[in-house]
Design a protein around this motif. Structure first.
Motif, PDB file in Angstrom:
ATOM      1  N   VAL A   1      49.741  16.694  46.676  1.00  0.00           N
ATOM      2  CA  VAL A   1      49.024  17.057  47.820  1.00  0.00           C
ATOM      3  C   VAL A   1      48.893  18.368  48.337  1.00  0.00           C
ATOM      4  O   VAL A   1      47.794  18.777  48.731  1.00  0.00           O
ATOM      5  N   LYS A   2      49.981  19.080  47.835  1.00  0.00           N
ATOM      6  CA  LYS A   2      50.006  20.428  48.621  1.00  0.00           C
ATOM      7  C   LYS A   2      49.493  21.423  47.399  1.00  0.00           C
ATOM      8  O   LYS A   2      49.123  22.744  47.691  1.00  0.00           O
ATOM      9  N   VAL A   3      49.916  21.013  46.143  1.00  0.00           N
ATOM     10  CA  VAL A   3      49.488  22.080  44.982  1.00  0.00           C
ATOM     11  C   VAL A   3      48.229  21.380  44.307  1.00  0.00           C
ATOM     12  O   VAL A   3      47.163  22.432  44.435  1.00  0.00           O
ATOM     13  N   GLU A   4      48.429  20.479  43.519  1.00  0.00           N
ATOM     14  CA  GLU A   4      47.298  20.329  42.458  1.00  0.00           C
ATOM     15  C   GLU A   4      45.889  19.687  43.189  1.00  0.00           C
ATOM     16  O   GLU A   4      44.902  20.373  42.723  1.00  0.00           O
ATOM     17  N   LEU A   5      45.937  18.847  44.065  1.00  0.00           N
ATOM     18  CA  LEU A   5      44.691  18.592  44.652  1.00  0.00           C
ATOM     19  C   LEU A   5      43.847  19.806  45.099  1.00  0.00           C
ATOM     20  O   LEU A   5      42.672  19.789  44.915  1.00  0.00           O
ATOM     21  N   PRO A   6      44.384  20.693  45.961  1.00  0.00           N
ATOM     22  CA  PRO A   6      43.991  21.614  46.597  1.00  0.00           C
ATOM     23  C   PRO A   6      43.283  22.625  45.651  1.00  0.00           C
ATOM     24  O   PRO A   6      42.305  23.242  45.781  1.00  0.00           O
ATOM     25  N   VAL A   7      44.181  23.051  44.558  1.00  0.00           N
ATOM     26  CA  VAL A   7      43.634  24.014  43.622  1.00  0.00           C
ATOM     27  C   VAL A   7      42.615  23.317  42.678  1.00  0.00           C
ATOM     28  O   VAL A   7      41.732  24.159  42.436  1.00  0.00           O
ATOM     29  N   ALA A   8      42.733  22.022  42.544  1.00  0.00           N
ATOM     30  CA  ALA A   8      41.579  21.324  41.682  1.00  0.00           C
ATOM     31  C   ALA A   8      40.147  21.085  42.399  1.00  0.00           C
ATOM     32  O   ALA A   8      39.296  20.471  42.049  1.00  0.00           O
ATOM     33  N   LEU A   9      40.473  21.329  43.766  1.00  0.00           N
ATOM     34  CA  LEU A   9      39.235  20.720  45.000  1.00  0.00           C
ATOM     35  C   LEU A   9      38.079  21.434  44.312  1.00  0.00           C
ATOM     36  O   LEU A   9      36.905  20.409  44.337  1.00  0.00           O
ATOM     37  N   PRO A  10      37.766  22.529  43.802  1.00  0.00           N
ATOM     38  CA  PRO A  10      36.206  22.840  43.454  1.00  0.00           C
ATOM     39  C   PRO A  10      35.873  22.154  42.286  1.00  0.00           C
ATOM     40  O   PRO A  10      34.599  21.546  42.277  1.00  0.00           O
ATOM     41  N   THR A  11      36.688  21.835  41.200  1.00  0.00           N
ATOM     42  CA  THR A  11      36.196  21.018  40.127  1.00  0.00           C
ATOM     43  C   THR A  11      35.990  19.441  40.690  1.00  0.00           C
ATOM     44  O   THR A  11      35.037  18.744  40.501  1.00  0.00           O
ATOM     45  N   ILE A  12      36.877  18.916  41.463  1.00  0.00           N
ATOM     46  CA  ILE A  12      36.816  17.547  42.042  1.00  0.00           C
ATOM     47  C   ILE A  12      35.279  17.461  42.855  1.00  0.00           C
ATOM     48  O   ILE A  12      34.790  16.553  42.646  1.00  0.00           O
ATOM     49  N   MET A  13      35.101  18.452  43.775  1.00  0.00           N
ATOM     50  CA  MET A  13      33.771  18.598  44.434  1.00  0.00           C
ATOM     51  C   MET A  13      32.631  18.545  43.681  1.00  0.00           C
ATOM     52  O   MET A  13      31.621  18.003  43.826  1.00  0.00           O
ATOM     53  N   ALA A  14      32.646  19.243  42.370  1.00  0.00           N
ATOM     54  CA  ALA A  14      31.716  19.273  41.363  1.00  0.00           C
ATOM     55  C   ALA A  14      31.479  17.806  40.822  1.00  0.00           C
ATOM     56  O   ALA A  14      30.395  17.286  40.684  1.00  0.00           O
ATOM     57  N   GLY A  15      32.682  16.967  40.691  1.00  0.00           N
ATOM     58  CA  GLY A  15      32.252  15.712  40.397  1.00  0.00           C
ATOM     59  C   GLY A  15      31.771  14.857  41.558  1.00  0.00           C
ATOM     60  O   GLY A  15      30.937  13.933  41.261  1.00  0.00           O
ATOM     61  N   VAL A  16      32.109  15.197  42.842  1.00  0.00           N
ATOM     62  CA  VAL A  16      31.482  14.637  43.971  1.00  0.00           C
ATOM     63  C   VAL A  16      29.869  14.715  43.794  1.00  0.00           C
ATOM     64  O   VAL A  16      29.171  13.771  44.031  1.00  0.00           O
ATOM     65  N   ASN A  17      29.543  15.943  43.696  1.00  0.00           N
ATOM     66  CA  ASN A  17      28.278  16.143  43.501  1.00  0.00           C
ATOM     67  C   ASN A  17      27.551  15.436  42.576  1.00  0.00           C
ATOM     68  O   ASN A  17      26.537  14.919  42.753  1.00  0.00           O
ATOM     69  N   GLN A  18      28.008  15.673  41.398  1.00  0.00           N
ATOM     70  CA  GLN A  18      27.504  14.712  40.344  1.00  0.00           C
ATOM     71  C   GLN A  18      27.339  13.417  40.491  1.00  0.00           C
ATOM     72  O   GLN A  18      26.366  12.546  40.054  1.00  0.00           O
TER      73      GLN A  18
END
Lengths: 277, 399
Positions: free
Chosen positions: A199-216
């Motif tokens: 929650v404090k490290v991995e998800l925030p750091v991965a957020l831009p990539t995850i958001m690209a997935g949301v967009n897709q």
């Protein structure tokens, strides 16, 4: 030498009917849930009159895109155009389908993506399944969807969910795996629990990539929702389908234009939610 | 396999696995800066990561205050990492989505400390490293040196006993690196943390380290104080390693001084002084009081004249001449000793005479081969640190 003929098609058919016979009650529950989700969202979207909705979404775009006035004005003009083409209700129907699909996809896809990033076994099981889902022609999903859920919005949405799921899983998995080793070491070295690390490290750091997935996922949902009109999903897709059947160029183009407008607005909105860009 | 006496190369061929570390034994004393030194691939970073079990050793023990980290369960290990040991990383490893203060407060946040409390601790740590005013900056706005200050502040904010620093300054440019090293030394003088510092830069190791372990191919080639490593390298590898070092920066007055003999008491008569000088064949002699506090020097010619005039030692005493402290580096001693005619006295803080330096002993110290001349290097530092902070024994076979 003559190859033995394998009747895979028959086997799949048998499995599909078997699931329908023995797990029909589960499918019914799922169907009910999807139905409530779609109609709920549709009611919310249709609550505001077209002009008020247009103003609201334009303001949303304006503030979320960090005050890009051009984009907000474009959004307003686009939605007013949709209304003037008398496609407002159908567009809201389509929007409700897309958002329902995106919600379900993300609710399933992001946790699966996290799991497959953490566990090699799960990753190796999921990976071929994703390949299968992405390369199988999307029309093929429509057939079992009809058997399970009949005709209408629900099977359309289920086919859409299957179609839009892979990028959400893949990009979440990728984002988490791409978190720099040192940052993972930092959270370990300071004594994080696995949940804190996520929650404090991995998800925030991965957020831009995850958001690209949301967009897709949203973009793919939109394209599939149109195809799903073939099995009775309502909205703009149905309008396009009717246009094809009657060779009515005008009707098809107008519906297509409305889809383009919705697509661009959704794309810019999700992109503007991506941090650090 | 290592225990069976196979070499690293043989094990690699047989198992396709590399031996990371083996037969590594060392103690780190409380409050000292211990430098793990070696070229890349020597296992120094692996060893550091074994200390907080970011990498778990396959066998061996890592003792901190008597508890074996190598044998801890997840929960115990987490507590050690939260409260006792923190780490500073080579690539800074700051969290890009957080502001400076939230980065610094990270360790406390993990411990579940309330927001107000962790911010006040973080604020303190930020002041300590000299970043006041940057609390709300994002990390990408900062220069490399400042980013590593944030890394250091983050490690200090939880007030750990042990700091693990993995090539903490290697990614910085030389000027900033030297500045950070000086600041770390200054900080360490105040904080007295136990620091294990990994470095591939010998000058850095010599500057920071109270003791240094030189590593090669997964084992420790030599452990010792900077002086020991420089003056008596254990093997060819170590001596090659230290060959390029400017020894005048490292050696201090203490390393090159001789015993202060003979001296004459200020209360003695002049004839005693003459006799001592005659006996030792010297033309000057240092004068001390009963507490061995240096009073001055007398020269043979003055003493002879004074004796005829029936004067006392204090009448011919020369009190105004250069003297150096125990820890004055050789670099500063050389110009002084070139100027004066008689030996250079070495005093402790209070003025107590501890030794004398003659030109010959300075030259001797600079010639590597003549190491036996001054075997008594700083044994005091090890003897006084009797508390074992870490008692590390890690024998690794296979990574």
């Amino acid at each position: 030498m003559v190859m033995p003929s394998l009747h895979i098609g028959e086997i799949v058919e048998y499995i599909v009917y078997w699931i329908n016979d023995y797990f029909g009650f589960l499918l019914d529950i799922f169907s009910e849930f999807i139905d409530v989700l779609i109609s709920g969202l549709r009611d919310v979207l249709m609550f505001l009159p077209p002009v008020a909705f247009t103003v609201a979404i334009s303001l949303l775009v304006y503030f979320l895109t960090k005050r890009k006035a051009g984009l907000a004005i474009g959004t307003a003009l686009g939605f007013l155009l949709i209304d003037s083409m008398n496609l407002w209700n159908l567009s809201m129907e389509t929007l409700a389908l897309v958002l329902s699909s995106a919600l379900v996809v993300l609710a399933i896809g992001i946790p699966l993506g996290i799991l497959s990033a953490k566990n090699e076994l799960i990753y190796h099981i999921i990976k071929p399944a994703l390949d299968f889902m992405q390369t199988m022609p999307s029309f093929v999903y429509l057939i079992p969807a009809v058997i399970f859920f009949g005709l209408g919005n629900v099977p359309g949405l289920v086919a859409t969910i299957v179609f839009a799921m892979p990028p959400a899983i893949r990009l979440t998995n990728l984002g988490i795996r791409q978190v720099p080793v040192e940052l993972v070491e930092v959270s370990d070295a300071f004594g994080s629990t696995p949940i804190q690390k996520l929650v404090k490290v991995e998800l925030p750091v991965a957020l831009p990539t995850i958001m690209a997935g949301v967009n897709q996922c949203i973009m793919l949902s939109l394209s599939m929702v149109v195809i799903a009109a073939m099995i009775g999903a309502r909205g703009l897709g149905y309008q396009v389908l009717v246009g094809i059947q009657r060779v009515n160029i005008g009707q098809g183009f107008e519906a297509g234009l409305a889809i383009v407008i919705i697509a661009i607005v959704l794309d810019r909105l999700t992109q503007s939610l991506t941090p650090g860009k | 396999m290592v225990e069976k006496g196979l070499s690293k190369q043989e094990i690699l061929e047989k198992t396709k696995q590399t031996v990371g570390l083996y037969d590594v034994n060392f103690d780190v004393y409380e409050g000292e800066t211990f430098v793990l030194m070696g070229l890349s691939g020597s296992g120094k970073s692996t060893l550091l990561r074994c200390l907080n079990r970011l990498i778990s050793p396959t066998s061996g023990h890592i003792l901190v205050d008597g508890d074996d980290i190598a044998g801890m369960n997840t929960e115990e290990l987490r507590n050690i990492r939260r409260n006792k040991m923190t780490m500073v990383f080579q690539s800074f490893a700051l969290l890009p989505h957080r502001t400076v203060i939230d980065n610094v407060a990270f360790g406390l946040e993990i411990q579940g400390v309330s927001k107000d409390e962790r911010y006040s601790h973080a604020e303190e740590a930020i002041n300590t490293v000299g970043l006041k005013g940057y609390e709300q900056s994002t990390t990408s706005e900062l220069s490399g040196g400042m980013q590593q200050r944030v890394g250091l502040a983050r490690a200090l904010a939880t007030d750990p006993d042990v700091l693990l620093m993995d090539e903490a300054f290697s990614a910085l440019d030389p000027l900033i690196r030297a500045e950070m090293q000086d600041e770390l030394v200054a900080l360490q003088n105040k904080m007295k943390k136990t620091i294990v510092f990994v470095s591939h830069d010998l000058d850095e190791a010599l500057k920071l380290g109270d003791r240094i372990a030189i590593m090669k191919d997964g084992y420790i080639a030599q452990i010792g104080t900077p002086e020991e490593i420089l003056t008596s390298p254990a093997d060819d590898y170590v001596s090659e390693f230290v060959a390029g070092v400017d020894r005048t920066k490292i050696l201090t007055a203490e390393n090159v001084m001789k015993r202060p003999e003979p001296v004459v008491s200020i209360n003695s008569g002049l004839s005693v002084a003459i006799q001592l000088m005659k006996k030792h064949g010297i033309s000057s002699i240092f004068v001390v009081d009963p507490d061995k506090i240096l009073q001055g020097i007398i020269l043979i010619d003055d003493v002879v004249t004074a004796l005829k005039e029936k004067k006392k030692i204090s009448d011919v005493l020369i009190a105004d001449f250069p003297r150096v402290q125990l820890d004055t580096p050789l670099k500063e001693i050389i110009p002084v000793i070139a100027e004066i005619q008689f030996p250079l006295p070495v005093v402790e803080g209070t003025g107590k005479l501890r030794g004398i330096i003659v030109r010959g002993s300075v030259l001797g110290a600079l010639a590597i081969t003549e190491v036996e001349e001054y075997p008594e290097t700083s044994e005091i530092s090890t003897a006084s640190n009797t508390i074992d902070e870490n008692n590390i024994k890690a024998e690794e076979a296979g990574q």
